[in-house]
Design an enzyme around this catalytic site. Structure first.
Site, PDB file in Angstrom:
ATOM      1  N   PRO A   2      34.454  76.237  72.280  1.00 40.76           N
ATOM      2  CA  PRO A   2      33.955  75.665  73.531  1.00 40.76           C
ATOM      3  C   PRO A   2      32.550  75.106  73.331  1.00 40.76           C
ATOM      4  O   PRO A   2      31.807  75.581  72.495  1.00 40.76           O
ATOM      5  CB  PRO A   2      33.911  76.860  74.481  1.00 40.76           C
ATOM      6  CG  PRO A   2      33.691  78.028  73.594  1.00 40.76           C
ATOM      7  CD  PRO A   2      34.358  77.707  72.277  1.00 40.76           C
ATOM      8  N   GLU A   3      32.208  74.110  74.096  1.00 36.22           N
ATOM      9  CA  GLU A   3      30.854  73.567  74.070  1.00 36.22           C
ATOM     10  C   GLU A   3      29.982  74.426  74.984  1.00 36.22           C
ATOM     11  O   GLU A   3      30.480  75.101  75.881  1.00 36.22           O
ATOM     12  CB  GLU A   3      30.878  72.124  74.578  1.00 36.22           C
ATOM     13  CG  GLU A   3      31.960  71.250  73.965  1.00 36.22           C
ATOM     14  CD  GLU A   3      31.652  70.734  72.573  1.00 36.22           C
ATOM     15  OE1 GLU A   3      30.471  70.525  72.259  1.00 36.22           O
ATOM     16  OE2 GLU A   3      32.603  70.537  71.796  1.00 36.22           O
ATOM     17  N   LYS A  50      27.485  80.106  72.926  1.00 30.54           N
ATOM     18  CA  LYS A  50      28.906  80.169  73.248  1.00 30.54           C
ATOM     19  C   LYS A  50      29.370  81.586  73.589  1.00 30.54           C
ATOM     20  O   LYS A  50      30.569  81.859  73.662  1.00 30.54           O
ATOM     21  CB  LYS A  50      29.698  79.592  72.087  1.00 30.54           C
ATOM     22  CG  LYS A  50      29.366  78.105  71.963  1.00 30.54           C
ATOM     23  CD  LYS A  50      29.938  77.490  70.750  1.00 30.54           C
ATOM     24  CE  LYS A  50      29.546  76.010  70.748  1.00 30.54           C
ATOM     25  NZ  LYS A  50      30.105  75.335  69.599  1.00 30.54           N
ATOM     26  N   ARG A 246      37.039  71.503  61.843  1.00 32.29           N
ATOM     27  CA  ARG A 246      35.941  70.712  62.409  1.00 32.29           C
ATOM     28  C   ARG A 246      36.269  69.238  62.317  1.00 32.29           C
ATOM     29  O   ARG A 246      36.470  68.701  61.245  1.00 32.29           O
ATOM     30  CB  ARG A 246      34.653  71.032  61.662  1.00 32.29           C
ATOM     31  CG  ARG A 246      34.352  72.505  61.841  1.00 32.29           C
ATOM     32  CD  ARG A 246      33.072  72.900  61.242  1.00 32.29           C
ATOM     33  NE  ARG A 246      32.752  74.241  61.748  1.00 32.29           N
ATOM     34  CZ  ARG A 246      31.618  74.848  61.519  1.00 32.29           C
ATOM     35  NH1 ARG A 246      30.699  74.263  60.812  1.00 32.29           N
ATOM     36  NH2 ARG A 246      31.407  76.037  62.012  1.00 32.29           N
TER      37      ARG A 246
END
Ligand SMILES: [Zn+2]
Length: 258
Positions: A2-3, A50, A246
């Site tokens: 999550p950002e 996070k 990623r």
């Protein structure tokens, strides 16, 4: 992953329902430690990068890290849950509300007397804060491996907290920076500009349900093989970095590099 803005929004959603209220029930998946004593109150709900931390006024902390799968829901007491009960990983109930964490891989209680490092101790300055400490971020960057790719460095939460793959790709595009450049090849002022831009984009999305960085959506993230909104070259997508989950999106013309 999550950002930072997602966690910040979760915390902002839960906070008014929980903070200052006495806990009537607390459950933590596979937890052997005792929870807060009956009657303790929720003292705070904070996003730390996070990590989402719910603190109780006896010093106990409920830590959750949502990774890719986890989410927090808030229900009124007695309201039907939108997810299956089997996916519950943590629950904090007050007289009027039930906050439920589903499917989070990391859920744990920390007691104040406990020694040893806690998962959120090592995170860098939070880019969702009103005034992130950019000098500390500069110092963190100076102390890490200068051969690391900037795309990996931006994701490293020990440098600064809050950037995931979305803001990484968007920030690099806004700053015309190649994701593959080595940190050591980027001068100090440009490093600061990258983190300031990331922080600005995160702030723009605090309190929003739909993420927006450029016009009505995103500039490059999720837009592989489509036009770059700046130069109309084709946006590219790659899985790379320390682990291949990623993903970076970038415009090879606006963001030239190695
Ligand atoms: Zn472009």
């Amino acid at each position: 992953m999550p950002e930072g803005d997602t966690l910040w929004n979760h915390a902002a959603h839960l906070r008014p329902a929980l903070v200052g209220h006495a806990v009537t029930d607390l459950r933590v998946h596979r937890n052997r430690k005792r929870g807060p004593r009956p009657g303790v109150k929720v003292e705070g709900v904070e996003a730390a990068g996070k990590h989402l931390l719910i603190t109780f006024d006896d010093g106990v902390i409920l830590h959750t890290h949502l990774q890719m799968t986890g989410e927090w829901h808030l229900y009124r007491a007695g309201q039907r849950w939108r997810n299956e009960r089997g996916a519950m990983r943590a629950l904090v109930a007050t007289k009027d509300h039930v906050a439920v964490c589903f499917a989070a891989p990391t859920v744990a209680l920390y007691h104040p007397a406990e020694a040893g490092p806690r998962p959120w101790d090592r995170i860098g300055p939070d880019l969702c804060h009103a005034e992130p400490d950019f000098d500390s971020i500069a110092a963190n960057l100076a102390a890490t491996g200068q051969a690391r790719q900037i795309a990996d460095v931006l994701l490293d939460q020990t440098m600064a907290a809050g950037i995931g793959n979305v803001y990484k790709s968007e920030t690099l595009w806004f700053c015309r920076q190649s994701p593959f450049a080595e940190l050591g090849a980027i001068e100090n002022q440009k490093r600061r500009t990258l983190y300031q831009r990331a922080s600005g984009l995160l702030h723009q999305n605090l309190g929003r349900s739909r993420r927006q960085t450029f016009r009505n959506g995103l500039a490059v993230y999720g837009r592989g093989r489509r036009d770059c909104p700046r130069c109309h070259s084709i946006i590219r997508r790659i899985e790379h970095g320390d682990d291949l989950v990623r993903v970076s999106y970038w415009c090879p013309r606006c963001q030239p590099g190695p």
